[in-house]
Design a protein around this motif. Sequence first.
Motif, mmCIF file in Angstrom:
data_model
loop_
_atom_site.group_PDB
_atom_site.id
_atom_site.type_symbol
_atom_site.label_atom_id
_atom_site.label_comp_id
_atom_site.label_asym_id
_atom_site.label_seq_id
_atom_site.Cartn_x
_atom_site.Cartn_y
_atom_site.Cartn_z
ATOM 1 N N LYS A 7 0.577 -1.130 0.202
ATOM 2 C CA LYS A 7 -0.171 0.149 0.152
ATOM 3 C C LYS A 7 1.112 1.524 0.218
ATOM 4 C CE LYS A 7 -3.892 0.915 -0.416
ATOM 5 N NZ LYS A 7 -5.041 0.104 -1.419
ATOM 6 N N ASP A 8 2.342 1.273 1.106
ATOM 7 C CA ASP A 8 2.780 2.466 0.821
ATOM 8 C C ASP A 8 3.349 3.221 -0.959
ATOM 9 O OD1 ASP A 8 2.950 2.373 3.771
ATOM 10 O OD2 ASP A 8 4.353 0.700 3.375
ATOM 11 N N GLU A 24 2.003 1.583 -3.581
ATOM 12 C CA GLU A 24 0.432 2.349 -4.371
ATOM 13 C C GLU A 24 0.413 3.712 -4.216
ATOM 14 O OE1 GLU A 24 -3.291 1.261 -3.552
ATOM 15 O OE2 GLU A 24 -3.740 0.692 -5.745
ATOM 16 N N LEU A 25 0.651 4.090 -2.808
ATOM 17 C CA LEU A 25 0.192 5.701 -2.571
ATOM 18 C C LEU A 25 1.172 6.714 -2.628
ATOM 19 C CD1 LEU A 25 -2.311 4.812 0.904
ATOM 20 C CD2 LEU A 25 -2.988 5.543 -2.128
ATOM 21 N N SER A 33 -0.647 -1.892 -7.482
ATOM 22 C CA SER A 33 -2.216 -1.458 -8.475
ATOM 23 C C SER A 33 -2.180 -2.904 -7.864
ATOM 24 C CB SER A 33 -2.734 -0.735 -8.610
ATOM 25 O OG SER A 33 -2.131 0.713 -7.745
#
Length: 474
Positions: free
Chosen positions: A434-435, A437-438, A455
């Motif tokens: 997630k880190d 992806e964000l 993603s």
Amino acid sequence: MADAELVVIGAGPGGYAAAFLAADLGMDVTLVDPNPNPGGVCLYRGCIPSKALLHVAKVIHESGQAPNWGVTFSKPTFDLDTMRAWKNSVVEKLTGGTGEMGKRRKVKYRQGKAHLTGPTDLYITAADGSTETISFGKAIIATGSYPAGLPGFPKSPRIWDSTRALDLPEVPQRLLVVGGGYIGLELGTVYAALGSKVTVVEVLDSLLPGVDPDLVRPLARRLQKEFEAIQLGTRVTEVREEKDAIRVTLETEGKKPAEAAFDAVLVSVGRRPMTKGLGLQHTKVQVDGHGFIHVDAQRRTAEPTLYAIGDVAGEPMLAHKATHEGRTAVEAIHGDAVAFEPAAIPAVIFTDPEIAWAGLTEAAAKERGRPVRVAKFPWAASGRAITLGRTDGVTKLVVDPETERILGMGVCGPGAGELIAEGVLAIEMAARVKDVELSIHPHPTLTESVMEAASVFFGTSPHYYAPKRKGKQG
Ligand code: FAD
Ligand code: NAD
């Protein structure tokens, strides 16, 4: 009192980086190496000259591709003397720079070979045969490695190791490359671009054995077109020098032995740790079955005054690993609480496309029975890759299914060697998918492929439709 607080034996990327850091930390340092300046194999006859020649190969490839974009250059012609002079100028510039960096730090550089006579004594033999004896408090052995040979291969100017191949002695019409590893594929790429018909024989059943097959595939596909032949599961069983060629017998499992003639043969079947003539028998230093010096997490040998780093201290034999081990050894000598325990040592093969990986590979996870999930972004879906006409790449993340931490990253494609640094940072910082992806990545760049792979992990890549399948692992 000892003549030197610290002696560093060997001035490759391990040795010179260690010597410079030790000087920065206030130590009195002597650095010994036979070359005129610090640089070692990497700068004089490894990483740097090979990458200079691979840059030439890249320009040749791209000019060949340009007609697809409406630009046609005339067929390239080659001036080997200019090419060699340019490559040598790159080496001289860099090694001149390291020499200057050493002087500014007041590192005492001794040009010659060191031989240990005990745990705190050595002598140095210079090229003219003169010797100098030095006593020391601590020493770091950073003598690197040398090319492995093959039994039964005669000594001949037509039989090359990587050092000879980098000298560009000629462009042989037919070049046999024995060993489909880093050197065979990088230097095979250079000679194929210059016009040699390159045949690679690899004893195992894939190129770059040990690298994830999905990363090797795009490269293998391209090399099938650029090389004359790639023969896997094949070994050279006989070599004869004839008047104008080297004749070899090639044996492939399940096939009749075949004979073939080549104008030159590059032997690239690995490298061996360099401990010859070093005088280790006068110390308690231990070596393993492959000849690598045995070291602990601080890079201490079994002899309390001696440390070892780089190629001589074990795999992977890579420049950046040597440099970081040098840092650990020096900080340990300085009294700091340190250990060499990286979560990721990146590896890059500078072919076209490049292959790079860091941390846990999918193959290693499978071998260890460690459950992982793999998310892959094919470059056919990358805007930047399409603008470059290079959609044959892939970026993948190897992820812990429980914590969603990134454990490994792999890339195949042009510039993979640059992209992998993001994976190293993510792994070392214990980033979760997630880190990544964000984290906003610039558009349009190949770096987006890392964010897109993240993603893909969640089944929400805007450019690649691969919905997350429930309960699916890997
Ligand atoms: P080295 O660089 O091997 O240096 C050791 C030095 O010690 C040498 O100068 C040697 O002469 C000297 N020495 C030996 N014995 C003595 C003695 N008794 N006394 C004093 N000095 C001594 N790695 C990468 O990471 N990226 C690449 O792109 C890459 N490309 C490569 C391409 C080729 C063709 C080759 C051959 C290697 C390549 N490598 C690459 C590997 C890289 O060169 C090595 O991993 C790296 O140089 C190891 O550094 P080191 O400091 O351990 O020793
Ligand atoms: P390598 O270990 O990468 O590859 C050697 C290959 O030869 C292997 O695939 C092996 O299976 C094969 N082989 C062994 N014996 C054989 C035989 N008898 N017949 C046919 N094939 C045989 O070694 P290398 O290419 O010589 O390079 C040495 C080391 O130098 C590398 O392992 C790497 O650590 C370093 N290096 C790194 C880079 C880079 O970072 N880009 C580039 C060049 C070299």
